[in-house]
Design a protein around this motif. Structure first.
Motif, PDB file in Angstrom:
ATOM      1  N   SER A 362      11.782  -0.697  -1.894  1.00 35.21           N
ATOM      2  CA  SER A 362      11.259  -1.910  -1.269  1.00 35.21           C
ATOM      3  C   SER A 362      12.389  -2.819  -0.777  1.00 35.21           C
ATOM      4  CB  SER A 362      10.369  -2.667  -2.266  1.00 35.21           C
ATOM      5  OG  SER A 362       9.800  -3.793  -1.642  1.00 35.21           O
ATOM      6  N   ARG A 389       3.833   5.710  -1.483  1.00 32.35           N
ATOM      7  CA  ARG A 389       2.573   5.146  -0.984  1.00 32.35           C
ATOM      8  C   ARG A 389       2.015   4.055  -1.908  1.00 32.35           C
ATOM      9  NH1 ARG A 389       1.090   7.443   3.583  1.00 32.35           N
ATOM     10  NH2 ARG A 389       1.764   9.575   4.076  1.00 32.35           N
ATOM     11  N   LYS A 390       2.567   3.944  -3.091  1.00 28.88           N
ATOM     12  CA  LYS A 390       2.147   2.859  -4.006  1.00 28.88           C
ATOM     13  C   LYS A 390       2.846   1.540  -3.679  1.00 28.88           C
ATOM     14  CE  LYS A 390       1.275   5.841  -8.046  1.00 28.88           C
ATOM     15  NZ  LYS A 390       1.806   6.212  -9.383  1.00 28.88           N
ATOM     16  N   HIS A 392       3.908  -1.705  -1.759  1.00 30.03           N
ATOM     17  CA  HIS A 392       3.316  -2.619  -0.777  1.00 30.03           C
ATOM     18  C   HIS A 392       4.453  -3.219   0.063  1.00 30.03           C
ATOM     19  CE1 HIS A 392      -0.627  -2.276  -2.595  1.00 30.03           C
ATOM     20  NE2 HIS A 392      -0.085  -2.513  -3.785  1.00 30.03           N
ATOM     21  N   LYS A 394       6.310  -5.212   3.105  1.00 28.43           N
ATOM     22  CA  LYS A 394       5.996  -6.439   3.858  1.00 28.43           C
ATOM     23  C   LYS A 394       5.668  -6.121   5.303  1.00 28.43           C
ATOM     24  CE  LYS A 394       8.655  -9.625   0.983  1.00 28.43           C
ATOM     25  NZ  LYS A 394       9.767 -10.616   0.924  1.00 28.43           N
ATOM     26  N   ASP A 396       4.846  -3.030   8.424  1.00 29.61           N
ATOM     27  CA  ASP A 396       4.120  -1.760   8.586  1.00 29.61           C
ATOM     28  C   ASP A 396       5.141  -0.619   8.702  1.00 29.61           C
ATOM     29  OD1 ASP A 396       2.225   0.143   9.002  1.00 29.61           O
ATOM     30  OD2 ASP A 396       2.037  -0.244  11.150  1.00 29.61           O
TER      31      ASP A 396
END
Length: 708
Positions: A362, A389-390, A392, A394, A396
């Motif tokens: 991330s 895929r887990k 999130h 910021k 796309d």
């Protein structure tokens, strides 16, 4: 018509003038991509495949002529060249007939017949072959002397000479060839001592097999020959011996007397010792050649589809080479594929630092403004994808699973060491995965094509032919797409028409020393890059944001003046024409025709000006596997699953359904109707839906059906 043109016309059925002009261009060191794209008027608009056929048959003819010259010279040295024989040799149009004509004159000194001749038995052989003697033994007795100790020795020696004469008769050889071609059976038997060998089990279908040689599929023949070469089976080629012997007897026998038995024994010997072993081996080699051609053709089609795979383009990518115990190697790349950062994360057992890994990914995506993530499809791929895929993000961020085939070959290669001398193979492998997403063509050209893993039995086919064909495919793809002169690697540049490895190195060295090229003309300053290389390669080199917009197009510099005249006649600048379809469609092309430039070239120019530098490839699309299927044990008969075609063969295609083992869609399960060519139904990297037909867990085999 010259012999060369006559030979090519007879094999290709192409127009004589097109062949003549193409041969002239080839003799001027022009490349296939250049000829097909920029010399359409001279070739009659031949495409790359047709020009490739001309190249192939030109080389075949030159090989044939070279062999003829060598044979004629050898016969002259033996003082054996008659005018009749010379005429036959010069008229021959294939190597097999040529070698048959030469066969009687290239004897080894160790043959049984030659030993018999040295013992003075050729006159006896001629007497027997005359078939006019009623008491052969009394005639043979006269030759009992020296090394010949008995009448039987004399007769045996004479028979060896007769056997050799029979073996050298072209009509007999051709008759047996025809029988082998039409009726030969190939059979196999397991080598009992190796039947239980673990490595032999993959060939167990061929432990006892029989099939017509003329009908055996290429993949099966190559598998059988590999099993034989590894010592697991023995291979035999057979025809109806009685029928073959009868044919020979009908040709040789003219009377029924004391000579008959001797000639019949000689016929049996000639057939079993000389003709059948030699010609059955020839038949097997011919079948192997056809199988090689079929396998190479499949490989070439697959390679072309792979090289022209969808690029993501110049986007910033985070690439991951997944692993369990050794961790996942992570790299961050800029939009041009430059390495910005690398690290190892350990989201999987035994360390299982999933939270730490997710936080790291991330933060890296934010720090390096990552636009896409590429995950290698090897060990731990699905598990790594699930972790990613887990997260999130910021922004796309698209997530792609990328084929690792050949990445380990690249990471250990000299090319990789030269690119990344301060990094180990794991980092280089991750970089390759990321770059494959950005531009598959630019990255895959760095790997030996046969190591990419998109063929069948590529290590069993003729390696010279394979390399030649694959080099042609790579060259075709590179030039069809074009290369960015200011970012292309040495490997990519080396496949540009007229450039080659040495000039590619010189271009990169010049670029490193002088900075980015600002025009195509500047390429002429590269050491040893002369006019011919510029003519062949310039139009395939692109310069982004060049002062002259044509430098970022497929318009050849030799045609710039034509475009400038078009613009001037319209009272416009060249830049005003680019992308202006309405203006371009109204140009009267006939006004610009010359002796060398015709409508085909002018239409190409217009098409290019409408969409200059357009990439012929589709853009990469995200694909998601069924997240519930993680191993072969999760598969059940009847399931419908998303998958990606990852290999195509003559007997079907293999599909990646997101687990370690790929499933096979056999040709019979591709369509409800007859399938002549697998490529007409699927293409490499095509996203498909498949139905699970059968799962053999112990053998790790999955049978699938294409779901329409």
């Amino acid at each position: 018509m010259t012999p060369l043109l006559n030979y090519i016309v007879s094999h290709t059925k192409l127009p004589e003038v097109s062949i003549k002009n193409t041969v002239e261009l080839l003799n001027e060191d022009c490349t296939i991509p250049f000829i097909s794209r920029y010399r359409k008027e001279r070739t009659g608009n031949l495409d790359e495949v047709q020009i490739g056929d001309i190249v192939k048959f030109k080389e075949q003819f030159e090989t044939l002529e070279k062999r003829k010259a060598a044979i004629l010279k050898a016969l002259e040295e033996q003082d054996a060249l008659t005018s009749e024989l010379k005429q036959k040799i010069e008229a021959t149009q294939d190597l097999t007939t040529l070698e048959d004509l030469y066969l009687p004159f290239k004897k080894s000194r160790k043959t049984k017949a030659e030993t018999a001749r040295q013992n003075g038995l050729e006159p006896l052989a001629k007497i027997i072959m005359s078939q006019n003697v009623n008491d052969v033994e009394s005639v043979a007795y006269k030759y009992v002397k020296g090394e010949i100790k008995s009448v039987e020795d004399a007769l045996e020696g004479a028979r060896h000479i007769i056997s050799e004469w029979i073996n050298e008769l072209t009509d007999i050889r051709n008759n047996i060839r025809q029988q082998l071609e039409r009726f030969a059976m190939i059979s196999t038997k397991v080598v009992k001592a190796k039947a239980d060998d673990e490595n032999a089990q993959k060939f167990r279908d061929y432990f006892e097999w029989e099939e017509a040689l003329s009908r055996i599929p290429s993949h099966r023949l190559l598998a059988i020959l590999r099993a034989e070469s590894e010592g697991f089976i023995k291979v035999k080629i057979e025809i109806d011996d009685e029928k073959a012997l009868t044919k020979i007897e009908d040709r040789i026998m003219r009377s029924n007397n004391d000579c008959t038995e001797q000639i019949q024994i000689a016929i049996q010997d000639a057939y079993k010792r000389l003709l059948l072993p030699s010609l059955s081996n020839e038949a097997l080699q011919n079948a192997k050649t056809k199988a090689d051609e079929a396998a190479i053709s499949v490989f070439a089609k697959n390679l072309k589809q792979l090289l022209l795979g969808s690029p993501l383009g110049e986007k910033r990518v985070l690439a991951i080479d997944p692993g369990f115990r050794t961790g996942c190697k992570v790299v961050c790349l800029d939009a041009q594929g430059g390495l910005l950062y690398n690290e190892t994360i350990y989201p999987h057992p035994p360390k299982s630092d999933t939270i730490g890994a997710m936080k790291k990914i991330s933060s890296l995506t934010e720090a390096y403004q990552i636009e896409a993530i590429a995950i290698g499809n090897g060990t731990a791929s699905r598990e790594t994808e699930a972790v990613i895929r887990k997260i999130h993000f910021k922004n796309d961020i698209q997530v792609f699973v990328v084929s690792e085939a050949g990445a380990s070959i690249y990471s250990a290669s000299k090319i990789a060491r030269d690119e990344f001398p301060n990094y180990d193979v794991t980092v280089r492998g991750s970089v390759s995965i990321g770059r494959r997403l950005q531009d598959p063509l630019a990255e895959l050209v760095k790997i030996d094509a046969k190591s990419i893993g998109v063929g069948q039995y590529q290590h069993d086919v003729d390696q010279t032919k394979l390399k030649k064909e694959l080099d042609v495919v790579v060259e075709s793809c590179v030039n069809a797409v074009g290369v960015n002169l200011n970012t292309a690697s040495t490997s990519l540049l080396s496949y540009v028409s007229g450039i080659g490895p040495k000039l590619a190195e010189n271009i990169v060295a010049y670029r490193d020393e002088n900075g980015a090229f600002t025009s195509r003309n500047e390429v002429k300053k590269v050491p040893r890059l002369g006019g011919k290389a510029f003519e062949q390669g310039a139009a395939f080199l692109r310069i982004k944001e060049a002062k002259n917009p044509l430098d970022d197009s497929a318009v050849h510099p030799e045609s710039y003046a034509i475009v400038e005249k078009m613009a001037k006649d319209l009272g416009k600048h060249v830049t005003d024409l680019i992308g202006n379809k309405d203006q371009l469609q109204n140009i009267d092309l006939k006004k610009y025709c010359t002796e060398t430039v015709g409508l085909p070239t002018l239409q190409d120019i217009i098409n290019e000006l409408e969409k200059p530098g357009l990439d012929i490839r589709e853009q990469a699309k995200v694909f998601t596997f069924n997240q519930n299927i993680k191993t072969i044990n999760d598969l059940r008969e009847g399931q419908l699953l998303p998958g990606i075609v990852n290999n195509i063969t003559n007997f079907g295609c293999f599909v990646d359904v997101g687990i370690k083992e790929s499933g096979l869609i056999h040709v019979s399960n591709l369509s409800d109707s007859f399938v002549k060519d697998v490529n007409e139904h699927v293409s490499l990297h095509q996203q498909v839906i498949v139905k699970v037909l059968d799962v053999d867990v112990p053998r790790k085999r999955i049978q699938l059906k294409l779901h329409k």
